[in-house]
Design an enzyme around this catalytic site. Sequence first.
Site, PDB file in Angstrom:
ATOM      1  N   ASN A  28       0.747  -1.032  -0.027  1.00  0.00           N
ATOM      2  CA  ASN A  28      -0.097   0.032  -0.209  1.00  0.00           C
ATOM      3  C   ASN A  28       1.046   1.565   0.248  1.00  0.00           C
ATOM      4  OD1 ASN A  28      -1.670   2.150   0.633  1.00  0.00           O
ATOM      5  ND2 ASN A  28      -2.931   1.028   1.440  1.00  0.00           N
ATOM      6  N   HIS A  31       0.918   6.031   1.736  1.00  0.00           N
ATOM      7  CA  HIS A  31       1.659   6.479   3.260  1.00  0.00           C
ATOM      8  C   HIS A  31       2.662   7.603   1.979  1.00  0.00           C
ATOM      9  CE1 HIS A  31      -0.352   4.460   5.898  1.00  0.00           C
ATOM     10  NE2 HIS A  31       0.090   3.492   5.450  1.00  0.00           N
ATOM     11  N   ARG A  39       3.329  18.683   2.100  1.00  0.00           N
ATOM     12  CA  ARG A  39       3.593  19.867   2.052  1.00  0.00           C
ATOM     13  C   ARG A  39       2.875  20.734   0.477  1.00  0.00           C
ATOM     14  NH1 ARG A  39       9.216  22.299   2.412  1.00  0.00           N
ATOM     15  NH2 ARG A  39       9.096  21.857   4.760  1.00  0.00           N
ATOM     16  N   HIS A  64      -5.637   3.573  -1.617  1.00  0.00           N
ATOM     17  CA  HIS A  64      -7.096   4.038  -1.696  1.00  0.00           C
ATOM     18  C   HIS A  64      -7.084   5.329  -1.853  1.00  0.00           C
ATOM     19  CE1 HIS A  64      -9.938   4.415   2.098  1.00  0.00           C
ATOM     20  NE2 HIS A  64     -10.630   4.356   0.929  1.00  0.00           N
ATOM     21  N   HIS A  71      -4.536  11.628   0.417  1.00  0.00           N
ATOM     22  CA  HIS A  71      -3.210  11.040   0.021  1.00  0.00           C
ATOM     23  C   HIS A  71      -2.965  11.106  -1.522  1.00  0.00           C
ATOM     24  CE1 HIS A  71      -5.111   7.877   0.879  1.00  0.00           C
ATOM     25  NE2 HIS A  71      -4.605   7.646   1.908  1.00  0.00           N
ATOM     26  N   GLU A  91      -8.038   0.554  -3.216  1.00  0.00           N
ATOM     27  CA  GLU A  91      -9.012   0.663  -2.170  1.00  0.00           C
ATOM     28  C   GLU A  91     -10.346   1.246  -1.975  1.00  0.00           C
ATOM     29  OE1 GLU A  91      -7.070   0.895   1.304  1.00  0.00           O
ATOM     30  OE2 GLU A  91      -6.162  -1.012   1.394  1.00  0.00           O
ATOM     31  N   GLU A 172     -10.960  -9.047   3.112  1.00  0.00           N
ATOM     32  CA  GLU A 172      -9.903  -8.930   3.329  1.00  0.00           C
ATOM     33  C   GLU A 172     -10.055  -8.903   4.760  1.00  0.00           C
ATOM     34  OE1 GLU A 172      -7.549  -6.078   1.706  1.00  0.00           O
ATOM     35  OE2 GLU A 172      -6.680  -5.369   3.412  1.00  0.00           O
ATOM     36  N   HIS A 220      -4.202  -4.809   7.500  1.00  0.00           N
ATOM     37  CA  HIS A 220      -4.248  -3.555   8.170  1.00  0.00           C
ATOM     38  C   HIS A 220      -3.566  -3.991   9.864  1.00  0.00           C
ATOM     39  CE1 HIS A 220      -5.787  -0.407  10.041  1.00  0.00           C
ATOM     40  NE2 HIS A 220      -6.075   0.272   8.964  1.00  0.00           N
ATOM     41  N   GLY A 242       0.765  -2.000   4.333  1.00  0.00           N
ATOM     42  CA  GLY A 242       1.533  -0.106   3.842  1.00  0.00           C
ATOM     43  C   GLY A 242       2.536   0.664   4.929  1.00  0.00           C
TER      44      GLY A 242
HETATM   45  N1  PXP Z   1      -6.237  -3.384   3.877  1.00  0.00           N
HETATM   46  C1  PXP Z   1      -7.282  -1.967   3.553  1.00  0.00           C
HETATM   47  C2  PXP Z   1      -8.024  -2.195   3.175  1.00  0.00           C
HETATM   48  C3  PXP Z   1      -6.600  -0.669   4.433  1.00  0.00           C
HETATM   49  O1  PXP Z   1      -7.502   0.731   4.701  1.00  0.00           O
HETATM   50  C4  PXP Z   1      -5.099  -0.047   5.337  1.00  0.00           C
HETATM   51  C5  PXP Z   1      -4.743   1.097   5.399  1.00  0.00           C
HETATM   52  O2  PXP Z   1      -4.918   2.351   4.446  1.00  0.00           O
HETATM   53  C6  PXP Z   1      -4.319  -1.127   4.834  1.00  0.00           C
HETATM   54  C7  PXP Z   1      -4.725  -2.673   4.525  1.00  0.00           C
HETATM   55  C8  PXP Z   1      -3.084  -0.988   4.725  1.00  0.00           C
HETATM   56  O3  PXP Z   1      -2.721  -1.050   6.005  1.00  0.00           O
HETATM   57  P1  PXP Z   1      -1.549  -0.371   7.255  1.00  0.00           P
HETATM   58  O4  PXP Z   1      -1.139   0.967   7.001  1.00  0.00           O
HETATM   59  O5  PXP Z   1      -1.340  -0.346   8.051  1.00  0.00           O
HETATM   60  O6  PXP Z   1      -0.506  -2.011   6.694  1.00  0.00           O
END
Ligand code: PXP
Length: 276
Positions: A28, A31, A39, A64, A71, A91, A172, A220, A242
């Site tokens: 993911n 970030h 910025r 996402h 973001h 996502e 998921e 997650h 992520g």
């Molecule tokens: N899966 C889903 C559905 C998410 O919403 C997220 C966060 O964007 C992640 C996985 C990844 O989570 P993390 O950043 O905590 O690894």
Amino acid sequence: MPIAYLPIRLYNAALDMGVFAVIGLGVNIDHVATVRQARGTVEPDPVWAAVQAELGGADCITFHLRKDRRHINDRDAELLGQTVRCKLNMEMSMDEEIVQIALKIRPAQATLVPEKRQELTTEGGLDCLANFDRLAEVTRRLAEAGVSVSAFIDPQAEQIQAAAKAGCEAIELHTGCYANAVLPVGGGPADAQAVAGELEKIATGLDDGLQVGLVVHAGHGLTYLNIAPVAAMTGFCEFNIGHSIIARAMFTGLANAVAEMKNAIREGEANAGNFE
Ligand code: PXP
């Protein structure tokens, strides 16, 4: 016999043939865009991040596109759709504007998530029962456009059954509660009993999902340090990770951080059965 990570449509066929696929890693990259947006400039570019993640061995790139565009933005989504060579997983909420964009980009997979404006990150799973009609409709439209649909849900039997009934191809399982049990928010030691309880819920959710013919992913809060017991559960298709990978990438580079996470998953898989 293990085989390499497969596109979702071949995955069930392989399992039916008694072949175990190794767990794929979806990286993911949201970030990276968060740092750019801090910025309001053009760097770091999440599209570059996707390339680096692929070079490190990512099986899937996950992003996402939020309604508030906090973001990832429309330009990123479009370029990722054009450039990602491995599986692309978008996502998304079921908001109509976002659904229209997904139908245009047509990622290999869409993971449907709930979305709240105030949250720092996705907080809980999608309520497939309360949103059943909309879920079934969005799933049908995406599937007709060739997009495989996964629902991000809490590991609860009724949610799993509703996702399957709504036509989702995959789920998921939300691993956030497990992650919080391992590393309690606000500090303090892990609660071994709570960790065991959360792992049990994930394992049961995995079994329930496979039973009703769903492909099962997890994600997650997964990190280099908590992934092993989840990777040791046989039957997962993909982990979406992520924050932990992008955090490590600041010090090691993204391709290295992805390769290290893939190793951590392989090590967990090698211990199948030892955590149960
Ligand atoms: N899966 C889903 C559905 C998410 O919403 C997220 C966060 O964007 C992640 C996985 C990844 O989570 P993390 O950043 O905590 O690894």
